[in-house]
Design a protein around this motif. Structure first.
Motif, PDB file in Angstrom:
ATOM      1  N   PRO A  40      72.536 100.250 -53.036  1.00 36.05           N
ATOM      2  CA  PRO A  40      72.514 100.149 -51.564  1.00 36.05           C
ATOM      3  C   PRO A  40      72.894  98.972 -50.503  1.00 36.05           C
ATOM      4  CG  PRO A  40      70.135  99.958 -52.625  1.00 36.05           C
ATOM      5  CD  PRO A  40      71.055  99.841 -53.740  1.00 36.05           C
ATOM      6  N   THR A  41      73.748  99.740 -49.605  1.00 32.06           N
ATOM      7  CA  THR A  41      74.218  98.281 -49.079  1.00 32.06           C
ATOM      8  C   THR A  41      73.517  96.871 -48.310  1.00 32.06           C
ATOM      9  OG1 THR A  41      75.771  99.443 -48.037  1.00 32.06           O
ATOM     10  CG2 THR A  41      75.592  97.682 -46.911  1.00 32.06           C
ATOM     11  N   LYS A  42      73.981  95.233 -48.961  1.00 35.21           N
ATOM     12  CA  LYS A  42      73.063  94.320 -48.647  1.00 35.21           C
ATOM     13  C   LYS A  42      73.499  94.221 -46.932  1.00 35.21           C
ATOM     14  CE  LYS A  42      72.437  90.178 -50.581  1.00 35.21           C
ATOM     15  NZ  LYS A  42      72.799  89.072 -51.729  1.00 35.21           N
ATOM     16  N   CYS A  43      72.972  93.823 -46.610  1.00 31.99           N
ATOM     17  CA  CYS A  43      72.671  93.003 -44.709  1.00 31.99           C
ATOM     18  C   CYS A  43      73.863  92.287 -45.123  1.00 31.99           C
ATOM     19  CB  CYS A  43      71.459  92.895 -44.250  1.00 31.99           C
ATOM     20  SG  CYS A  43      70.720  94.502 -42.987  1.00 31.99           S
ATOM     21  N   ARG A  44      74.531  91.695 -44.310  1.00 32.65           N
ATOM     22  CA  ARG A  44      75.166  90.794 -44.357  1.00 32.65           C
ATOM     23  C   ARG A  44      74.832  90.250 -43.166  1.00 32.65           C
ATOM     24  NH1 ARG A  44      79.100  95.213 -44.774  1.00 32.65           N
ATOM     25  NH2 ARG A  44      79.461  95.021 -47.610  1.00 32.65           N
ATOM     26  N   ARG A  45      74.339  89.155 -43.184  1.00 30.11           N
ATOM     27  CA  ARG A  45      74.597  87.512 -41.942  1.00 30.11           C
ATOM     28  C   ARG A  45      75.362  87.444 -41.593  1.00 30.11           C
ATOM     29  NH1 ARG A  45      70.125  84.206 -46.258  1.00 30.11           N
ATOM     30  NH2 ARG A  45      69.212  86.906 -46.511  1.00 30.11           N
ATOM     31  N   VAL A  46      74.851  87.525 -39.901  1.00 30.86           N
ATOM     32  CA  VAL A  46      76.012  87.079 -39.140  1.00 30.86           C
ATOM     33  C   VAL A  46      76.179  85.989 -38.153  1.00 30.86           C
ATOM     34  CG1 VAL A  46      77.355  88.121 -36.773  1.00 30.86           C
ATOM     35  CG2 VAL A  46      77.193  89.469 -39.412  1.00 30.86           C
ATOM     36  N   ILE A  84      86.653  87.478 -40.001  1.00 31.44           N
ATOM     37  CA  ILE A  84      87.819  87.366 -39.541  1.00 31.44           C
ATOM     38  C   ILE A  84      87.263  85.731 -38.918  1.00 31.44           C
ATOM     39  CG2 ILE A  84      89.094  87.177 -37.545  1.00 31.44           C
ATOM     40  CD1 ILE A  84      90.382  89.278 -39.705  1.00 31.44           C
ATOM     41  N   ARG A  85      86.389  85.929 -38.376  1.00 27.81           N
ATOM     42  CA  ARG A  85      85.718  84.438 -37.669  1.00 27.81           C
ATOM     43  C   ARG A  85      85.324  83.118 -38.002  1.00 27.81           C
ATOM     44  NH1 ARG A  85      81.610  81.135 -36.511  1.00 27.81           N
ATOM     45  NH2 ARG A  85      80.249  81.815 -37.667  1.00 27.81           N
ATOM     46  N   LEU A  86      84.806  83.261 -39.898  1.00 30.80           N
ATOM     47  CA  LEU A  86      84.736  82.537 -40.563  1.00 30.80           C
ATOM     48  C   LEU A  86      85.896  82.100 -41.484  1.00 30.80           C
ATOM     49  CD1 LEU A  86      81.158  83.571 -42.337  1.00 30.80           C
ATOM     50  CD2 LEU A  86      81.525  81.956 -40.739  1.00 30.80           C
ATOM     51  N   ILE A  87      86.517  82.780 -41.711  1.00 34.06           N
ATOM     52  CA  ILE A  87      87.801  82.290 -42.309  1.00 34.06           C
ATOM     53  C   ILE A  87      89.140  82.546 -41.814  1.00 34.06           C
ATOM     54  CG2 ILE A  87      89.644  83.769 -44.417  1.00 34.06           C
ATOM     55  CD1 ILE A  87      87.336  85.675 -45.188  1.00 34.06           C
ATOM     56  N   ALA A  89      81.560  83.757 -47.669  1.00 34.79           N
ATOM     57  CA  ALA A  89      80.435  84.838 -49.303  1.00 34.79           C
ATOM     58  C   ALA A  89      79.132  84.307 -49.355  1.00 34.79           C
ATOM     59  CB  ALA A  89      80.388  85.001 -50.153  1.00 34.79           C
ATOM     60  N   ARG A  90      79.156  83.054 -48.980  1.00 33.09           N
ATOM     61  CA  ARG A  90      77.639  81.956 -49.172  1.00 33.09           C
ATOM     62  C   ARG A  90      77.061  82.293 -47.535  1.00 33.09           C
ATOM     63  NH1 ARG A  90      80.449  78.265 -52.835  1.00 33.09           N
ATOM     64  NH2 ARG A  90      80.715  77.181 -51.129  1.00 33.09           N
ATOM     65  N   ARG A  91      77.564  82.381 -46.944  1.00 28.30           N
ATOM     66  CA  ARG A  91      77.109  82.025 -45.693  1.00 28.30           C
ATOM     67  C   ARG A  91      76.754  83.575 -44.869  1.00 28.30           C
ATOM     68  NH1 ARG A  91      79.164  79.603 -41.051  1.00 28.30           N
ATOM     69  NH2 ARG A  91      78.650  77.659 -41.766  1.00 28.30           N
ATOM     70  N   ARG A 130      67.505  81.995 -39.674  1.00 24.93           N
ATOM     71  CA  ARG A 130      67.248  83.676 -40.210  1.00 24.93           C
ATOM     72  C   ARG A 130      68.708  83.761 -40.084  1.00 24.93           C
ATOM     73  NH1 ARG A 130      62.024  81.683 -38.844  1.00 24.93           N
ATOM     74  NH2 ARG A 130      62.667  82.255 -36.596  1.00 24.93           N
ATOM     75  N   GLY A 131      69.217  84.524 -40.975  1.00 21.55           N
ATOM     76  CA  GLY A 131      70.290  84.984 -40.813  1.00 21.55           C
ATOM     77  C   GLY A 131      71.544  84.438 -41.212  1.00 21.55           C
ATOM     78  N   CYS A 132      71.675  82.665 -41.425  1.00 22.33           N
ATOM     79  CA  CYS A 132      72.406  81.896 -41.497  1.00 22.33           C
ATOM     80  C   CYS A 132      72.406  81.351 -42.988  1.00 22.33           C
ATOM     81  CB  CYS A 132      73.012  80.931 -40.504  1.00 22.33           C
ATOM     82  SG  CYS A 132      73.358  81.541 -39.172  1.00 22.33           S
ATOM     83  N   GLY A 133      71.703  81.486 -43.845  1.00 23.32           N
ATOM     84  CA  GLY A 133      71.643  81.817 -45.728  1.00 23.32           C
ATOM     85  C   GLY A 133      69.975  80.587 -45.430  1.00 23.32           C
TER      86      GLY A 133
END
Length: 124
Positions: free
Chosen positions: A4-10, A42-45, A56-58, A102-105
């Protein structure tokens, strides 16, 4: 069966969800569609100058997942710029940061400068 696709934290949504060539009407039917999690890579990298590992950690995903998301986002940006197509940022599998970690690790939101306060059942 695929995993299953894991939710990505934004951390935050884009300030604008549509971009396009100046002087032409926005063609929303033929638009290039970028997901919010692609925008976040794109924003993070590229903007925050993070490595793929840091990104990836974020986002709480594997580095190989970030690499795939980033490659897809770059192709979409190139298609929009080179072919002069409208770019729309929408959708995707993501969890938006609430400014309290919550959402930022769980370490507080670095963009909003807040301290993490997680409920007991979070992260389980």
């Amino acid at each position: 069966m695929p995993r299953p696709t894991k939710c990505r934290r934004v951390c935050c949504l884009p300030r604008s969800e549509r971009f396009g060539p100046l002087g032409l009407p926005m063609d929303l039917d033929g638009a290039v569609r970028m997901t919010v999690d692609e925008y976040e890579t794109i924003r993070l990298i590229d903007l925050e100058d993070m490595t793929q590992e840091e990104c990836a950690r974020r986002m709480n995903v594997a580095r190989t997942t970030v690499q795939g998301i980033y490659d897809s986002a770059r192709r979409k940006l190139a298609e929009s710029l080179v072919l002069g197509r409208t770019l729309r940022i929408e959708g995707g599998e993501y969890m938006l940061c609430d400014g309290h970690g919550r959402g930022c690790g769980g370490r507080g939101c670095p963009r909003r400068g807040s301290v993490a306060v997680l409920p007991e059942n979070e992260g389980a």
